[in-house]
Design an enzyme around this catalytic site. Structure first.
Site, PDB file in Angstrom:
ATOM      1  N   ALA A 205      35.317  35.543  12.089  1.00 18.18           N
ATOM      2  CA  ALA A 205      34.475  36.129  11.483  1.00 18.18           C
ATOM      3  C   ALA A 205      33.254  36.091  12.075  1.00 18.18           C
ATOM      4  CB  ALA A 205      34.265  35.103  10.073  1.00 18.18           C
ATOM      5  N   GLY A 206      32.459  37.206  11.769  1.00 14.81           N
ATOM      6  CA  GLY A 206      31.089  37.184  12.214  1.00 14.81           C
ATOM      7  C   GLY A 206      30.839  38.544  13.467  1.00 14.81           C
TER       8      GLY A 206
ATOM      9  N   THR B  48      30.914  37.329   7.655  1.00 13.25           N
ATOM     10  CA  THR B  48      30.725  36.759   6.199  1.00 13.25           C
ATOM     11  C   THR B  48      29.923  37.980   5.561  1.00 13.25           C
ATOM     12  OG1 THR B  48      30.887  34.379   6.608  1.00 13.25           O
ATOM     13  CG2 THR B  48      29.464  35.225   4.665  1.00 13.25           C
TER      14      THR B  48
ATOM     15  N   ASN C 284      24.178  31.164  17.874  1.00 14.37           N
ATOM     16  CA  ASN C 284      23.431  31.955  16.781  1.00 14.37           C
ATOM     17  C   ASN C 284      22.965  31.459  15.649  1.00 14.37           C
ATOM     18  OD1 ASN C 284      25.014  32.924  14.146  1.00 14.37           O
ATOM     19  ND2 ASN C 284      26.562  32.074  15.662  1.00 14.37           N
TER      20      ASN C 284
ATOM     21  N   PHE D 281      23.820  35.128   8.014  1.00 15.24           N
ATOM     22  CA  PHE D 281      24.507  36.139   7.208  1.00 15.24           C
ATOM     23  C   PHE D 281      23.757  37.348   6.903  1.00 15.24           C
ATOM     24  CE2 PHE D 281      26.673  32.652   4.439  1.00 15.24           C
ATOM     25  CZ  PHE D 281      27.362  32.164   5.834  1.00 15.24           C
TER      26      PHE D 281
ATOM     27  N   ASN E 287      35.946  37.172   4.795  1.00 17.21           N
ATOM     28  CA  ASN E 287      35.314  35.756   4.693  1.00 17.21           C
ATOM     29  C   ASN E 287      34.054  35.940   3.733  1.00 17.21           C
ATOM     30  OD1 ASN E 287      32.914  34.287   5.596  1.00 17.21           O
ATOM     31  ND2 ASN E 287      34.267  33.662   7.111  1.00 17.21           N
TER      32      ASN E 287
ATOM     33  N   ASN F 219      33.807  30.792   3.123  1.00  8.69           N
ATOM     34  CA  ASN F 219      32.996  30.072   4.185  1.00  8.69           C
ATOM     35  C   ASN F 219      32.176  29.147   3.688  1.00  8.69           C
ATOM     36  OD1 ASN F 219      31.430  29.206   6.366  1.00  8.69           O
ATOM     37  ND2 ASN F 219      30.621  31.478   6.850  1.00  8.69           N
TER      38      ASN F 219
ATOM     39  N   SER G 275      28.973  27.613   7.516  1.00  9.97           N
ATOM     40  CA  SER G 275      27.909  28.130   8.411  1.00  9.97           C
ATOM     41  C   SER G 275      26.626  26.999   8.498  1.00  9.97           C
ATOM     42  CB  SER G 275      27.529  29.541   8.165  1.00  9.97           C
ATOM     43  OG  SER G 275      26.431  29.702   8.651  1.00  9.97           O
TER      44      SER G 275
ATOM     45  N   ASN H  71      23.865  28.019   9.389  1.00 12.97           N
ATOM     46  CA  ASN H  71      22.703  28.778   9.274  1.00 12.97           C
ATOM     47  C   ASN H  71      22.241  29.233   8.078  1.00 12.97           C
ATOM     48  OD1 ASN H  71      22.420  28.737  12.060  1.00 12.97           O
ATOM     49  ND2 ASN H  71      24.381  30.153  12.189  1.00 12.97           N
ATOM     50  N   THR H  72      22.955  28.854   6.961  1.00  9.84           N
ATOM     51  CA  THR H  72      22.514  29.028   5.441  1.00  9.84           C
ATOM     52  C   THR H  72      22.150  27.699   4.924  1.00  9.84           C
ATOM     53  OG1 THR H  72      23.675  30.958   5.139  1.00  9.84           O
ATOM     54  CG2 THR H  72      23.132  30.000   3.195  1.00  9.84           C
TER      55      THR H  72
ATOM     56  N   LYS I 146      36.998  27.465   5.108  1.00 11.03           N
ATOM     57  CA  LYS I 146      36.621  27.361   6.419  1.00 11.03           C
ATOM     58  C   LYS I 146      35.744  26.235   6.918  1.00 11.03           C
ATOM     59  CE  LYS I 146      34.825  29.819  10.430  1.00 11.03           C
ATOM     60  NZ  LYS I 146      34.702  31.015  11.143  1.00 11.03           N
TER      61      LYS I 146
ATOM     62  N   ASN J 154      34.307  26.253  12.404  1.00 13.00           N
ATOM     63  CA  ASN J 154      33.106  27.056  12.485  1.00 13.00           C
ATOM     64  C   ASN J 154      32.269  26.623  13.807  1.00 13.00           C
ATOM     65  OD1 ASN J 154      30.929  28.797  11.788  1.00 13.00           O
ATOM     66  ND2 ASN J 154      31.470  28.781   9.813  1.00 13.00           N
ATOM     67  N   THR J 155      30.916  27.008  13.947  1.00 11.89           N
ATOM     68  CA  THR J 155      30.172  26.619  15.299  1.00 11.89           C
ATOM     69  C   THR J 155      29.694  25.329  14.995  1.00 11.89           C
ATOM     70  OG1 THR J 155      28.382  27.692  14.014  1.00 11.89           O
ATOM     71  CG2 THR J 155      29.519  29.128  15.762  1.00 11.89           C
TER      72      THR J 155
ATOM     73  N   GLY K 230      36.587  28.434  20.762  1.00 17.34           N
ATOM     74  CA  GLY K 230      36.827  28.370  22.551  1.00 17.34           C
ATOM     75  C   GLY K 230      38.021  28.984  22.960  1.00 17.34           C
TER      76      GLY K 230
HETATM   77  C1  LIG Z   1      27.239  35.514  16.658  1.00 13.69           C
HETATM   78  C2  LIG Z   1      28.471  34.767  15.763  1.00 13.69           C
HETATM   79  C3  LIG Z   1      28.223  35.010  14.626  1.00 13.69           C
HETATM   80  C4  LIG Z   1      29.268  34.370  13.498  1.00 13.69           C
HETATM   81  N1  LIG Z   1      29.119  34.632  12.300  1.00 13.69           N
HETATM   82  C5  LIG Z   1      30.228  33.955  11.725  1.00 13.69           C
HETATM   83  C6  LIG Z   1      30.157  34.335  10.136  1.00 13.69           C
HETATM   84  O1  LIG Z   1      29.542  35.137   9.516  1.00 13.69           O
HETATM   85  N2  LIG Z   1      30.916  33.724   9.290  1.00 13.69           N
HETATM   86  C7  LIG Z   1      31.970  32.788   9.734  1.00 13.69           C
HETATM   87  O2  LIG Z   1      32.622  32.043   8.899  1.00 13.69           O
HETATM   88  N3  LIG Z   1      31.666  32.478  11.010  1.00 13.69           N
HETATM   89  C8  LIG Z   1      30.855  33.245  11.911  1.00 13.69           C
HETATM   90  N4  LIG Z   1      30.863  32.496  13.278  1.00 13.69           N
HETATM   91  C9  LIG Z   1      31.759  31.766  13.878  1.00 13.69           C
HETATM   92  C10 LIG Z   1      33.128  32.182  14.309  1.00 13.69           C
HETATM   93  O3  LIG Z   1      33.806  32.856  13.292  1.00 13.69           O
HETATM   94  C11 LIG Z   1      33.854  31.140  14.852  1.00 13.69           C
HETATM   95  O4  LIG Z   1      34.405  30.122  13.906  1.00 13.69           O
HETATM   96  C12 LIG Z   1      33.237  30.151  15.809  1.00 13.69           C
HETATM   97  O5  LIG Z   1      32.477  31.102  16.628  1.00 13.69           O
HETATM   98  C13 LIG Z   1      34.173  29.642  17.040  1.00 13.69           C
HETATM   99  O6  LIG Z   1      34.849  30.373  17.481  1.00 13.69           O
HETATM  100  P1  LIG Z   1      34.680  31.090  19.038  1.00 13.69           P
HETATM  101  O7  LIG Z   1      34.608  30.109  20.004  1.00 13.69           O
HETATM  102  O8  LIG Z   1      36.036  31.790  19.257  1.00 13.69           O
HETATM  103  O9  LIG Z   1      33.459  31.944  18.981  1.00 13.69           O
HETATM  104  C14 LIG Z   1      30.122  33.490  14.046  1.00 13.69           C
HETATM  105  C15 LIG Z   1      30.102  33.302  15.630  1.00 13.69           C
HETATM  106  C16 LIG Z   1      29.376  33.740  16.381  1.00 13.69           C
HETATM  107  C17 LIG Z   1      29.245  33.483  17.950  1.00 13.69           C
END
Ligand SMILES: Cc1cc2nc3c(=O)[nH]c(=O)nc-3n(C[C@H](O)[C@H](O)[C@H](O)COP(=O)(O)O)c2cc1C
Length: 352
Positions: free
Chosen positions: A64-65, A88, A113, A117, A144, A177, A180, A182-183, A215, A244-245, A293
């Site tokens: 997602a994202g 999302t 980031n 959303f 999502n 979700n 996150s 960021n919300t 998530k 998630n992050t 990762g």
């Molecule tokens: C720029 C960015 C935007 C993201 N936006 C969302 C989002 O809108 N909704 C969500 O559930 N996760 C979001 N994620 C999280 C990713 O879906 C993922 O869970 C997280 O980045 C770990 O995976 P990765 O290491 O492969 O990036 C975002 C990640 C990044 C880097």
């Protein structure tokens, strides 16, 4: 054709990396959206699987994202993903946080980031998904869902319910979700009683809806994770997406002070730990979608052996481009064969 796309990305990468991360991602999406739709090479049979009643031609998804508004769905299919998690998506359009809100940490192969959303809203996304589904069903579409920023805590469940009402019919599965960073306040929705309220509202919005997953954040402590797994089992959830992050920095070897969620290589070990913990609590009863990762077939395979039935990536795609998707699809089958597994499901949780 695939190799041409890979070569184009290799040529463009230095340019894309010389401009702001968000702008560069927007340009990439625009280019992908214009790409002619092609059928990717068939996946090796070892990669076919059925998870929560849905068949996947390979277990690799776009996280997602990356494509929040379903701008480039056909391209993800052409690149060979087994599924894409769009979103999302919020019920009503919203701009997200003010820029700057996305940074590359190139030395760490990571991103930070705080987008918050940005979404064109569910009415804009629905027809794009319908258009893709009218042409192809090879790649599965997960959606999502997230609440609007201005939604008060007592109305969050209603936001998820309206998303399910509008979009539940076009999704192979839904990811709620609740993690996150960021919300403001969203992560509080991970409390088991809140999960219960949200899931009840979503289920009431659509009878016999698609499989429902939640998530989770990588920053949950072990006791809380155990409680959430117990609630997920009790509610009969179809799956858990982990993770998630992260808001952590020093603990994962990053010194950057940018505000927001960190993804990519530094998240990998923690994401895998969380996958293992969830797997230990839920075993074969709740499938896990492992994310965090992944940048190679070895990474994907290790998440699978930790307990993931499906895997996803986002940051690994930014750094590696389309080649990463091809390599994972090709090499994952080789790794399974090397270890005497006949399918992905044979390998799930073998290292947990
Ligand atoms: C720029 C960015 C935007 C993201 N936006 C969302 C989002 O809108 N909704 C969500 O559930 N996760 C979001 N994620 C999280 C990713 O879906 C993922 O869970 C997280 O980045 C770990 O995976 P990765 O290491 O492969 O990036 C975002 C990640 C990044 C880097």
């Amino acid at each position: 054709m695939g190799r041409i796309i890979e070569a184009s990305y290799a040529l463009l990468r230095p340019i894309l990396f010389s401009i702001d991360a968000e702008r560069s991602h927007r340009l990439t999406l625009q280019m992908l959206a214009r790409m002619p739709s092609i059928a990717p090479p068939a996946d090796p049979p070892e990669l076919h699987s059925t998870v929560f009643g849905i068949s996947f031609s390979n277990p690799l998804g776009l996280a997602a994202g990356a494509d929040k508004d379903a701008r480039a769905i056909s391209a993800w299919n052409s690149l060979g993903f087994g599924f894409a998690e769009i979103g999302t998506i919020t019920p009503r359009p919203q701009p997200g946080n003010s820029p700057r809100r996305m940074w590359r940490l190139t030395n760490n192969r990571a991103l930070i980031n705080r987008l918050g959303f940005p979404s064109e809203g569910m009415e804009a996304v629905a027809p794009r998904i319908e258009r893709y589904l009218s042409r192809s069903r090879r790649m599965r579409i997960a959606l999502n869902f997230g609440p609007n920023k201005e939604t008060s805590p007592d109305r969050v469940a209603a936001d998820y319910a309206s998303l399910m009402g509008r979009l539940g019919g076009v999704a192979a599965f839904i990811v709620v979700n609740i993690s996150s960073p960021n919300t403001p306040g969203l992560r509080d929705s991970q409390a088991p009683e809140r999960i219960r309220a949200i899931v009840t509202a979503i289920r009431a919005a659509r009878e016999n809806g698609p499989p429902l997953l939640i998530k989770l954040a990588p920053d949950l402590e072990t006791p809380m994770l155990a409680e959430i797994c117990a609630a997920a089992l009790e509610l009969g959830l179809d799956g858990i997406v982990a993770t998630n992050t992260t808001l952590k920095r020093e603990q994962v070897g990053v010194t950057s002070r940018y505000e927001g969620g960190l993804s990519g290589e530094p998240l990998k070990a923690r994401a895998r730990e969380v996958i293992t913990e969830i797997y230990t609590h839920t075993r074969d009863r709740i499938p896990i979608v492992g994310v965090g990762g992944i940048a190679s077939a070895e990474d994907a395979y290790a998440h699978i052996r930790a307990g993931a039935s499906l895997v996803e990536l986002y940051t690994g795609f930014i750094y590696g481009g389309p080649r990463v998707v091809r390599e994972i699809r090709e090499q994952l089958a080789r790794l399974l064969r090397r270890d005497g597994f006949r399918s992905i499901s044979d390998a799930v949780g073998k290292a947990a």
